[in-house]
Design a protein around this motif. Structure first.
Motif, mmCIF file in Angstrom:
data_model
loop_
_atom_site.group_PDB
_atom_site.id
_atom_site.type_symbol
_atom_site.label_atom_id
_atom_site.label_comp_id
_atom_site.label_asym_id
_atom_site.label_seq_id
_atom_site.Cartn_x
_atom_site.Cartn_y
_atom_site.Cartn_z
ATOM 1 N N ASP A 239 0.831 -1.211 0.000
ATOM 2 C CA ASP A 239 0.000 0.000 0.000
ATOM 3 C C ASP A 239 0.863 1.258 0.000
ATOM 4 O O ASP A 239 0.600 2.213 -0.747
ATOM 5 C CB ASP A 239 -0.899 0.020 1.242
ATOM 6 N N LEU A 240 1.889 1.270 0.848
ATOM 7 C CA LEU A 240 2.779 2.434 0.923
ATOM 8 C C LEU A 240 3.561 2.608 -0.374
ATOM 9 O O LEU A 240 3.742 3.730 -0.858
ATOM 10 C CB LEU A 240 3.744 2.275 2.101
ATOM 11 N N SER A 241 3.987 1.485 -0.927
ATOM 12 C CA SER A 241 4.737 1.551 -2.190
ATOM 13 C C SER A 241 3.898 2.163 -3.302
ATOM 14 O O SER A 241 4.349 3.056 -4.035
ATOM 15 C CB SER A 241 5.197 0.144 -2.592
ATOM 16 N N TYR A 242 2.661 1.700 -3.421
ATOM 17 C CA TYR A 242 1.767 2.199 -4.474
ATOM 18 C C TYR A 242 1.312 3.622 -4.185
ATOM 19 O O TYR A 242 1.304 4.493 -5.069
ATOM 20 C CB TYR A 242 0.555 1.271 -4.589
ATOM 21 N N GLY A 243 0.922 3.882 -2.915
ATOM 22 C CA GLY A 243 0.352 5.182 -2.580
ATOM 23 C C GLY A 243 1.340 6.328 -2.652
ATOM 24 O O GLY A 243 0.976 7.457 -3.029
ATOM 25 N N ILE A 244 2.602 6.041 -2.297
ATOM 26 C CA ILE A 244 3.605 7.103 -2.282
ATOM 27 C C ILE A 244 4.444 7.112 -3.560
ATOM 28 O O ILE A 244 5.028 8.127 -3.929
ATOM 29 C CB ILE A 244 4.516 6.945 -1.039
ATOM 30 N N ALA A 251 9.549 1.199 1.027
ATOM 31 C CA ALA A 251 8.269 1.244 1.731
ATOM 32 C C ALA A 251 8.305 0.408 3.006
ATOM 33 O O ALA A 251 7.694 0.771 4.015
ATOM 34 C CB ALA A 251 7.153 0.758 0.815
ATOM 35 N N GLU A 252 9.037 -0.702 2.976
ATOM 36 C CA GLU A 252 9.172 -1.536 4.169
ATOM 37 C C GLU A 252 9.847 -0.755 5.300
ATOM 38 O O GLU A 252 9.424 -0.835 6.458
ATOM 39 C CB GLU A 252 9.968 -2.802 3.842
ATOM 40 N N VAL A 254 9.804 2.510 5.641
ATOM 41 C CA VAL A 254 8.841 3.524 6.072
ATOM 42 C C VAL A 254 7.842 2.906 7.044
ATOM 43 O O VAL A 254 7.506 3.493 8.081
ATOM 44 C CB VAL A 254 8.120 4.142 4.857
ATOM 45 N N LYS A 255 7.376 1.717 6.719
ATOM 46 C CA LYS A 255 6.417 1.020 7.591
ATOM 47 C C LYS A 255 7.023 0.742 8.964
ATOM 48 O O LYS A 255 6.379 0.949 9.997
ATOM 49 C CB LYS A 255 5.989 -0.295 6.935
ATOM 50 N N ARG A 256 8.255 0.292 8.997
ATOM 51 C CA ARG A 256 8.884 -0.059 10.268
ATOM 52 C C ARG A 256 9.124 1.167 11.144
ATOM 53 O O ARG A 256 9.146 1.060 12.373
ATOM 54 C CB ARG A 256 10.212 -0.783 10.006
ATOM 55 N N ARG A 257 9.307 2.322 10.534
ATOM 56 C CA ARG A 257 9.537 3.545 11.305
ATOM 57 C C ARG A 257 8.244 4.157 11.830
ATOM 58 O O ARG A 257 8.264 4.988 12.736
ATOM 59 C CB ARG A 257 10.245 4.604 10.440
ATOM 60 N N TYR A 258 7.135 3.723 11.260
ATOM 61 C CA TYR A 258 5.864 4.370 11.577
ATOM 62 C C TYR A 258 5.468 4.122 13.032
ATOM 63 O O TYR A 258 5.630 3.025 13.566
ATOM 64 C CB TYR A 258 4.763 3.865 10.644
ATOM 65 N N VAL A 259 4.905 5.160 13.668
ATOM 66 C CA VAL A 259 4.371 5.050 15.023
ATOM 67 C C VAL A 259 2.898 5.449 14.983
ATOM 68 O O VAL A 259 2.561 6.553 14.542
ATOM 69 C CB VAL A 259 5.127 5.950 16.020
ATOM 70 N N TYR A 260 2.031 4.547 15.432
ATOM 71 C CA TYR A 260 0.586 4.785 15.384
ATOM 72 C C TYR A 260 0.167 5.941 16.293
ATOM 73 O O TYR A 260 0.727 6.141 17.364
ATOM 74 C CB TYR A 260 -0.175 3.535 15.817
ATOM 75 N N SER A 261 -0.836 6.679 15.816
ATOM 76 C CA SER A 261 -1.607 7.636 16.615
ATOM 77 C C SER A 261 -0.837 8.853 17.116
ATOM 78 O O SER A 261 -1.327 9.574 17.981
ATOM 79 C CB SER A 261 -2.252 6.922 17.820
ATOM 80 N N LEU A 262 0.341 9.076 16.591
ATOM 81 C CA LEU A 262 1.037 10.317 16.952
ATOM 82 C C LEU A 262 0.402 11.495 16.219
ATOM 83 O O LEU A 262 -0.100 11.345 15.095
ATOM 84 C CB LEU A 262 2.523 10.226 16.586
ATOM 85 N N ASP A 263 0.448 12.667 16.849
ATOM 86 C CA ASP A 263 -0.086 13.878 16.213
ATOM 87 C C ASP A 263 1.035 14.538 15.414
ATOM 88 O O ASP A 263 1.820 15.327 15.919
ATOM 89 C CB ASP A 263 -0.617 14.838 17.278
ATOM 90 N N TYR A 264 1.106 14.168 14.141
ATOM 91 C CA TYR A 264 2.185 14.675 13.306
ATOM 92 C C TYR A 264 1.881 16.070 12.737
ATOM 93 O O TYR A 264 2.756 16.725 12.193
ATOM 94 C CB TYR A 264 2.448 13.707 12.148
ATOM 95 N N ALA A 285 -0.157 11.540 4.808
ATOM 96 C CA ALA A 285 -0.443 10.545 3.768
ATOM 97 C C ALA A 285 -0.047 9.149 4.239
ATOM 98 O O ALA A 285 -0.781 8.170 4.031
ATOM 99 C CB ALA A 285 0.305 10.904 2.490
ATOM 100 N N ILE A 286 1.139 9.047 4.885
ATOM 101 C CA ILE A 286 1.593 7.756 5.402
ATOM 102 C C ILE A 286 0.632 7.262 6.480
ATOM 103 O O ILE A 286 0.239 6.095 6.502
ATOM 104 C CB ILE A 286 3.019 7.888 5.970
ATOM 105 N N GLN A 287 0.225 8.175 7.364
ATOM 106 C CA GLN A 287 -0.696 7.815 8.439
ATOM 107 C C GLN A 287 -2.017 7.291 7.894
ATOM 108 O O GLN A 287 -2.545 6.272 8.373
ATOM 109 C CB GLN A 287 -0.930 9.029 9.325
#
Length: 398
Positions: A239-244, A251-252, A254-264, A285-287
């Motif tokens: 999804d990240l690969s296609y969307g971005i 993209a992998e 990017v996914k591993r760095r992601y933290v849920y529910s932060l107010d970016y 967009a990533i969120q």
């Protein structure tokens, strides 16, 4: 088991071989580990059977080299998509006479529960009683020594797909081996990850892998239902690969760095592009991509549990493991809000590879190491002669 125990765990993105021993206090000591990535499988079919075979041989070779030990006996973990579960009741009568129930009677009631046509193309690997009925009383403990005129039990039978067995057998034959036992990972992992006291009633294990998510319902020491959802960690990456508009390897990360529910807010994520250069992407967009896919998966899990008759509430223990999502920071808390129930991530501590993405491999190792214990019940097909036919129950049913 001997001094060294070897297992293979066939995951949806990698093959793991472990060679382990114990420290004399029943703690697992990793003597050798081999991990080999391969194209995996989707919807119960391997993408490349030759690469699967190569991965098995290479993972085994790497583990042997590290352990400095030649494997002569090996057991294999079977992923959920290659298993089949049948829940069946068995009953025996003592012909109007009252007698004390023995281990032989437990074995006979298991045999009585096998009075049905086995699933075509599958072979039996486990038969585990869920609960017993004695004199119209339902009980979880094994009723050895109880006076009764008969005995009945609900028994969980697990089967392995013959095609899976053949592919693994052909790969092992290349190095002069054959598998001793096949272990259903949903069962071994449920018993390994979920504490015993929380399995006295229904407990749920969610195992998110690369290409799919398995939802298993465990009661006592038996698997009573399961579903496989064709959504896993690789779908988030795709999804990240296609969307971005980035490569999947990027993209992998990017996914591993992601933290849920932060107010970016209006923050920008900086992404390194292979070959040089930088790419700037609004974090919103990533969120959106990650959290929408997580909401979809949560909805599918909720639907699967509904099909299995599990009402989601705070009284039902729910555990989560696997490397597909569990390693993403904040994922568990986000899933809790989506499902409306507490979720725990648990991996019993190991001196090496102590991470949820190795839970399935260690669960198979733990199961095999205790397969011959005299204080267990149930039946494990393929265990060598002379070992007790009673497996994996007495310690769990109290």
């Amino acid at each position: 088991m001997g001094q060294n125990t070897a297992i293979l765990d066939i995951g949806s993105s990698k093959v793991i071989c472990l060679i382990c021993g114990t420290d004399g206090r029943d703690n697992i000591i990793v003597q050798g580990a081999g991990i080999k990535e391969y194209p995996g499988y989707k919807r119960g079919a391997f993408s490349d059977e030759q690469l699967l075979s190569d991965a098995i041989v290479e993972a085994l070779g790497a583990a042997e080299a590290e352990a400095r030990h030649r494997v002569r006996d090996i057991s294999v973990g079977v992923p959920a998509p290659f298993t089949r579960l049948v829940l069946q009741r068995g009953e025996i009568s003592f012909k109007g006479k009252s007698k004390r129930i023995s281990h032989r009677d437990i074995d006979e009631v298991i045999n009585a529960s096998l009075d049905f046509a086995a699933p075509e193309g599958y072979s039996l690997i486990h038969s585990t009683p869920v609960e017993f009925s004695v004199q119209e009383a339902v009980r979880a403990d094994m009723p050895i020594g109880v006076m009764a005129e008969g005995l009945s039990a609900t028994v969980s039978h697990l089967y392995v797909e013959n095609r899976f067995k053949q592919l693994v057998s052909d790969a092992l034959l290349r190095v002069g081996l054959d598998a001793d036992m096949y272990i259903a990972v949903p069962l071994s992992e449920g018993v390994f990850v979920i504490p015993e006291e929380e399995r006295s009633e229904k407990a749920v294990l969610i195992d998110s892998g690369a290409t799919h998510t398995d939802v298993a319902v465990v009661k006592n020491a038996a698997l009573i239902d399961m579903r496989t959802i064709d959504v896993g960690g690789s779908h988030f990456t795709s999804d990240l690969s296609y969307g971005i508009g980035i490569r999947e390897a990027v993209a992998e990360n990017v996914k591993r760095r992601y933290v849920y529910s932060l107010d970016y807010q209006d923050s920008i994520d900086t992404i390194r592009v292979p070959g040089g250069g930088m790419m700037y992407v609004e974090h919103e967009a990533i969120q959106f991509i990650v959290e929408e896919r997580t909401r979809e998966l949560a909805g599918l899990i909720r639907a699967a549990l509904g099909e299995m008759g599990v009402e989601i509430n705070e009284r039902v223990p729910i555990y989560m493991t696997g490397g597909g999502l569990t390693l993403m920071r904040g994922c568990c808390e986000f899933m809790e809000r989506q499902l409306g129930a507490p979720i725990q991530v648990r991996m019993p501590w190991m001196p090496r590879l102590s991470s949820p993405n190795y839970a399935s491999a260690f669960s198979v190792m733990d199961f095999v190491m205790h397969a011959g214990d005299d204080d267990n019940a149930g039946r494990l097909e393929g265990i060598s002669p002379g070992k007790s036919v009673f497996k994996k129950l007495k310690d769990f049913f109290k």
